[in-house]
Design an enzyme around this catalytic site. Structure first.
Site, PDB file in Angstrom:
ATOM      1  N   ARG A 161      -8.763  -0.238   4.487  1.00  0.00           N
ATOM      2  CA  ARG A 161      -7.917   0.755   3.819  1.00  0.00           C
ATOM      3  C   ARG A 161      -6.604   0.132   3.367  1.00  0.00           C
ATOM      4  O   ARG A 161      -6.002   0.554   2.402  1.00  0.00           O
ATOM      5  CB  ARG A 161      -7.596   1.915   4.776  1.00  0.00           C
ATOM      6  CG  ARG A 161      -8.776   2.745   5.165  1.00  0.00           C
ATOM      7  CD  ARG A 161      -8.342   3.967   5.922  1.00  0.00           C
ATOM      8  NE  ARG A 161      -7.293   4.681   5.195  1.00  0.00           N
ATOM      9  CZ  ARG A 161      -6.742   5.799   5.649  1.00  0.00           C
ATOM     10  NH1 ARG A 161      -7.111   6.305   6.797  1.00  0.00           N
ATOM     11  NH2 ARG A 161      -5.811   6.410   4.951  1.00  0.00           N
ATOM     12  N   ARG A 170       0.641  14.488  12.249  1.00  0.00           N
ATOM     13  CA  ARG A 170       0.993  14.277  10.831  1.00  0.00           C
ATOM     14  C   ARG A 170       1.390  15.599  10.141  1.00  0.00           C
ATOM     15  O   ARG A 170       0.771  16.032   9.194  1.00  0.00           O
ATOM     16  CB  ARG A 170      -0.161  13.593  10.099  1.00  0.00           C
ATOM     17  CG  ARG A 170      -0.767  12.393  10.795  1.00  0.00           C
ATOM     18  CD  ARG A 170       0.201  11.243  11.046  1.00  0.00           C
ATOM     19  NE  ARG A 170       0.683  10.608   9.860  1.00  0.00           N
ATOM     20  CZ  ARG A 170       0.080   9.583   9.244  1.00  0.00           C
ATOM     21  NH1 ARG A 170      -1.042   9.144   9.707  1.00  0.00           N
ATOM     22  NH2 ARG A 170       0.607   9.044   8.169  1.00  0.00           N
ATOM     23  N   CYS A 201      -4.604  12.591  12.486  1.00  0.00           N
ATOM     24  CA  CYS A 201      -5.398  11.362  12.471  1.00  0.00           C
ATOM     25  C   CYS A 201      -5.200  10.721  13.848  1.00  0.00           C
ATOM     26  O   CYS A 201      -4.583  11.277  14.743  1.00  0.00           O
ATOM     27  CB  CYS A 201      -4.927  10.442  11.350  1.00  0.00           C
ATOM     28  SG  CYS A 201      -3.287   9.826  11.645  1.00  0.00           S
ATOM     29  N   LYS A 259       0.842  -1.210   0.000  1.00  0.00           N
ATOM     30  CA  LYS A 259       0.000   0.000   0.000  1.00  0.00           C
ATOM     31  C   LYS A 259       0.874   1.256   0.000  1.00  0.00           C
ATOM     32  O   LYS A 259       0.666   2.164  -0.799  1.00  0.00           O
ATOM     33  CB  LYS A 259      -0.877   0.018   1.234  1.00  0.00           C
ATOM     34  CG  LYS A 259      -1.536   1.368   1.512  1.00  0.00           C
ATOM     35  CD  LYS A 259      -2.431   1.354   2.727  1.00  0.00           C
ATOM     36  CE  LYS A 259      -1.745   1.701   4.012  1.00  0.00           C
ATOM     37  NZ  LYS A 259      -1.493   3.124   4.256  1.00  0.00           N
ATOM     38  N   ASN A 260       1.905   1.267   0.883  1.00  0.00           N
ATOM     39  CA  ASN A 260       2.665   2.514   1.068  1.00  0.00           C
ATOM     40  C   ASN A 260       3.686   2.769  -0.029  1.00  0.00           C
ATOM     41  O   ASN A 260       4.402   3.757   0.022  1.00  0.00           O
ATOM     42  CB  ASN A 260       3.316   2.524   2.454  1.00  0.00           C
ATOM     43  CG  ASN A 260       2.248   2.647   3.530  1.00  0.00           C
ATOM     44  OD1 ASN A 260       1.092   2.966   3.237  1.00  0.00           O
ATOM     45  ND2 ASN A 260       2.621   2.368   4.759  1.00  0.00           N
ATOM     46  N   ASP A 302       4.551   0.681  11.883  1.00  0.00           N
ATOM     47  CA  ASP A 302       3.297   0.093  11.373  1.00  0.00           C
ATOM     48  C   ASP A 302       3.078  -1.334  11.846  1.00  0.00           C
ATOM     49  O   ASP A 302       1.999  -1.892  11.637  1.00  0.00           O
ATOM     50  CB  ASP A 302       3.267   0.125   9.839  1.00  0.00           C
ATOM     51  CG  ASP A 302       3.155   1.537   9.326  1.00  0.00           C
ATOM     52  OD1 ASP A 302       3.391   1.754   8.126  1.00  0.00           O
ATOM     53  OD2 ASP A 302       2.855   2.436  10.123  1.00  0.00           O
TER      54      ASP A 302
END
Ligand code: EPZ
Length: 416
Positions: free
Chosen positions: A393, A119, A114, A19-20, A301
């Site tokens: 997500r 962030r 978030c 994803k990243n 993560d």
């Protein structure tokens, strides 16, 4: 999502594309008017959102029957990147660098915070300013303009992934060479560098702290494959360990999980690796201390997922979160399942417990949601996790992949 715990996971799970990485490759496609094709794209909510962002800017996108993503940015129009898209996914800020490179201007809503921290984007702004970008901030939007981008020697105060990426992509159109010191070294950064090189950008140093990009090269389209998702892989490796299973996680380069595998070995998890897989078998786990750091340090993560495993290890572990300022929001939910975790500032003191018990819990963010699923897999009884849109997500078909290796997990269609 409903999980009935206590089942050993056995068999093989294949991870999807990272994803990243893929979110930034989609943004980088803006750099060239020629079409790009990307393989191994994960079908997750954040990818759909990023595609909506570039379509809003005039790109054409489509998946073919093999699942390859084709992006055509020949007809782009750099209008605003609206708040309603940016607030759903702060990674939308990654379009700023490529828009500046291609069109000399960008207008992007300021990303909010978030559940894991404020962030900030001050390092993005500082680096881009050094390339000659002027900024105006008003009404919640960032307006960026650059009549002429000029290569510069930029030093990042923190090895920010997002800042490194935005500067890399803007530097593609800068006159001369841009050098980024203290650049992020994540595998996803290395993948973006590979993609830029495939477009025709002369770039060197990816994976080290010093990146060099030569600007103004002639760019063309490319056909590129995204690396496997190391965070998804680490999540399932921990799932195998926490259920006492025998699980092979495929589609991942073990070198992208370096320190994670070292730490799991220290805890007592048995690991065997091949060129693109990790086999995990677990035995009694013992406590250890971990601190999260930019790559090659332990990835933030995977911090929530590791916390669940350490909760079932004998002894007391200390887990220190150095990357985000408030990434312990989910601990209260874990403690409701029987964990014994105390937070002191950036440290989580985790006392091992003999077992967890299923409960109704809510996912506060993506990786905490994944950690709650892991806790449910290990818990005695049933765990119901709501707000699983966070999980969708970043995890493609999580319940199907886990069902395939023996987990009793179902998605209940209450829309929760
Ligand atoms: C990327 O976020 C990832 N997201 C995150 O993954 C990941 O946790 C993070 O990198 C660190 O590895 C994507 O790639 C889409 P940073 P990013 O810039 O780029 C501070 C997930 O679960 N900072 O390295 O936002 C910032 O506040 C997500 O997949 C500044 O102070 O990470 C944070 O504390 C979560 N100023 C720290 O640096 C800046 O200008 C790390 O941020 C930029 C960042």
């Amino acid at each position: 999502m409903t999980v009935n715990g206590g089942r050993r996971l056995t068999g093989a799970i294949r991870v999807s594309g990272a994803k990243n990485s893929v979110l930034k490759l989609i943004a980088a496609a803006i750099l060239t008017p020629e079409a790009c094709t990307i393989d191994n794209v994960p079908r997750i909510a954040d990818v759909n959102l990023m595609l909506r962002v570039i379509e809003h800017l005039g790109a054409q996108t489509a998946f073919d029957e093999q699942g390859a993503l084709r992006i055509d940015c020949s007809g782009m129009n750099p209008v605003d990147t609206p708040y309603n898209l940016v607030r759903q996914m702060r990674a939308s800020i990654s379009v700023m660098g490529p828009l500046l490179a291609r069109f000399g201007r960008a207008k992007v809503a300021m990303p909010g915070g978030c559940n894991i921290g404020s962030r900030k984007i001050n390092l993005h702004i500082k680096g881009l300013r050094e390339l000659g970008v002027d900024f105006n901030f008003e009404h919640g939007y960032i307006e960026a303009k650059a009549d002429r981008l000029k290569g510069a020697d930029i030093s990042l105060a923190f090895a920010s992934v997002g800042a490194t990426e935005n500067i890399m992509m803007a530097a593609v159109a800068a006159e001369g060479v841009t050098r980024i010191e203290n650049a992020a070294r994540e595998p996803e950064i290395q993948d973006l560098a590979g993609f830029l090189r495939a477009l025709g950008v002369p770039i060197r140093g990816e994976g080290t702290s010093t990146l060099e990009i030569e600007g103004r090269a002639e760019l063309h389209g490319t056909h590129y494959r995204v690396i496997g998702d190391r965070v998804e892989a680490g999540t399932y490796i921990i799932a195998g360990a926490i259920t006492g299973g025998d699980l092979t996680v495929e589609g991942i380069a073990p070198r992208h999980l370096g320190i994670v595998l070292d730490k799991l070995g220290e805890i007592g998890v048995n690991l065997d690796t091949s060129s693109e897989s990790v086999r995990v078998r677990s035995s009694e786990c013992v406590c250890t201390d971990v601190c999260t750091l930019p790559f090659p340090g332990f990835p933030t993560d995977l911090q929530p997922q590791l916390m669940v495993l350490l909760s079932l290890a004998s002894g007391t572990s200390i887990l220190t979160e150095n990357v985000f300022e408030s990434r312990f929001m989910f601990v209260d939910e874990l403690n409701r399942m029987g964990c014994d975790i105390r937070i002191e500032g950036h440290h989580a003191i985790i006392r091992g417990v003999p077992g967890l018990s299923g409960a109704e819990v809510s996912a506060p963010d993506l990786r905490a949601g994944a950690a709650l699923v892991l806790a449910g897999l290990a818990a005695e009884g049933t765990t119901e996790i709501c707000d699983i849109y966070h999980i969708d997500r970043g995890y493609e078909r999580m319940e199907e992949k886990l069902q395939g290796v023996g987990a009793a997990i179902t998605r209940i269609s209450t829309g929760k």
